[in-house]
Design a protein around this motif. Sequence first.
Motif, short mmCIF file in Angstrom:
data_model
loop_
_atom_site.label_atom_id
_atom_site.label_comp_id
_atom_site.label_asym_id
_atom_site.label_seq_id
_atom_site.Cartn_x
_atom_site.Cartn_y
_atom_site.Cartn_z
N SER A 74 0.84 -1.20 0.00
CA SER A 74 0.00 0.00 0.00
C SER A 74 0.88 1.24 0.00
N ILE A 75 0.56 2.16 -0.88
CA ILE A 75 1.29 3.42 -0.94
C ILE A 75 0.32 4.58 -0.81
N ARG A 76 0.87 5.76 -0.53
CA ARG A 76 0.07 6.97 -0.42
C ARG A 76 0.59 7.96 -1.47
N LEU A 77 -0.31 8.70 -2.08
CA LEU A 77 0.07 9.64 -3.12
C LEU A 77 0.06 11.06 -2.58
N GLY A 78 1.17 11.74 -2.74
CA GLY A 78 1.30 13.12 -2.30
C GLY A 78 1.86 13.99 -3.40
N VAL A 79 1.87 15.28 -3.14
CA VAL A 79 2.39 16.23 -4.12
C VAL A 79 3.19 17.31 -3.40
N ASN A 80 4.24 17.76 -4.07
CA ASN A 80 5.06 18.83 -3.53
C ASN A 80 4.54 20.17 -4.04
N PRO A 81 4.51 21.21 -3.21
CA PRO A 81 3.98 22.51 -3.63
C PRO A 81 4.80 23.22 -4.69
N LEU A 82 5.91 22.60 -5.14
CA LEU A 82 6.68 23.19 -6.23
C LEU A 82 5.85 23.36 -7.50
N LEU A 83 4.77 22.60 -7.63
CA LEU A 83 3.88 22.81 -8.78
C LEU A 83 3.24 24.19 -8.75
N ALA A 92 7.72 18.62 -9.38
CA ALA A 92 8.33 19.20 -10.58
C ALA A 92 8.40 20.70 -10.40
N GLU A 93 9.62 21.26 -10.53
CA GLU A 93 9.77 22.70 -10.49
C GLU A 93 9.22 23.27 -11.80
N THR A 94 8.13 24.00 -11.71
CA THR A 94 7.49 24.54 -12.90
C THR A 94 7.22 26.02 -12.73
N ASP A 95 6.91 26.68 -13.83
CA ASP A 95 6.53 28.09 -13.81
C ASP A 95 5.02 28.16 -14.05
N PRO A 96 4.23 28.48 -13.01
CA PRO A 96 2.78 28.49 -13.18
C PRO A 96 2.29 29.46 -14.24
N SER A 97 3.08 30.50 -14.56
CA SER A 97 2.66 31.43 -15.60
C SER A 97 2.76 30.80 -16.99
N VAL A 98 3.57 29.75 -17.11
CA VAL A 98 3.72 29.03 -18.37
C VAL A 98 2.88 27.76 -18.38
N SER A 99 2.93 27.02 -17.26
CA SER A 99 2.17 25.77 -17.11
C SER A 99 1.31 25.89 -15.86
N PRO A 100 0.05 26.30 -16.00
CA PRO A 100 -0.81 26.50 -14.83
C PRO A 100 -0.86 25.27 -13.93
#
Length: 301
Positions: free
Chosen positions: A2-11, A266-274
Amino acid sequence: MSIRLGVNPLLWTNDDLPLLGDETPLTQCLAEAKRAGYEGVEMGRKFPTTFDELGPLLGHEHLALASGWYSSNLLERDVNEEIEAMQPHLALMKATGVTAMVFCETARCVHLDRSMPVSRRPRLTGADWQQLAPRLDAIGDYLAGEGVRLAYHHHMGTPIQSTDDVARLMDATGDHVGLLFDAGHCAFAGGDPLDWLGRWGERIVHVHCKDVRDAVVRRSHNRNASFLDAVVDGVFAIPGDGSLDFDAILARLAKIGYDGWLVTEAETDPSVSPSWPLAERSYRYLRDTARRAGFSLAAAA
C-alpha cells in the motif's frame, strides 16, 4: 503493498526561485492538491512552521503532511549542534505524523545560486566523508529514536548528487540513514533510476516522482548552466511528461516492496504551465501507473 500519493507545492510555488509562482497563495495549493485527489502534501516555503498554524490548514482540506525538507550543515557543525538546530522542524514533523523526514546536506551547495554552474558543485574529500558519514549515522540513530526515518535527498548542486556520491553514502552509513529516491535528480545527475533501485532499494524510505526532459538536460550540460537556469529552462516535469519510464520505475519499487509515499514533484513556472491542470493530470497518471505496478492505494480517490 500500500502506498500513499502526495504532491510537492513546487507545482504552485518554487522554493529556490521565488519569482516562479510567488503570487500563488498557499490556500490555492492545498485546495487544488486535494481536489486533484492527492492524500497529502510536502512542505514548501509558504507553509507555517508550527503545528498550531499548519494543522488547521491541513485539516481544512483533509490533507496529511507527507514530509518536509530539512537543510543540514554537518560539514560545518557537530551532531549536538545539528540536533539542537532541527528541533522546531522535528517537532512539526512529529506533530503532523511524518515518519520519514527529507534531509539534505547543504553546506557548500550551489543549487541556490543562479550565477553558479551546477558543474561547480562541491566534491567531498576523504576527510569530508570521515566527518560527514559518522555524523549522518548519529543523526539517523537519533531520529529513529524519535520515531522518524532520515530520508537522505541526493540533489543537484549539493555534496551528494551523483551515482558515486550515493554509493559512498550508502556504503559509509548504516540502515538508519535511509534514502529518498528522486527519479528526476537521479537522471539529471547522469544516473540510471533502475540501477539505483536495484542497488539501494532496501534503503529507500521516501520517493519523489519527478520526471526530466532529456533534451533540456543535454542543453544544460552543453551550456554549463546553473541548476536554477536549468529549472527555468524546463528540465523537470511531472511524471509522464518527461523522458523517464515510470511504469518500469514503479514496477521495480513494487518488486522491492516499497510501502511509503509517492510524491509528485516538478519545479514549474505556473505562468507558463498552470498548476491545476498539472496537479490533476499528474495525480491520474501516478495513480494509474502505481496500480499497473501492483500497488494498492491507501486512500484512493
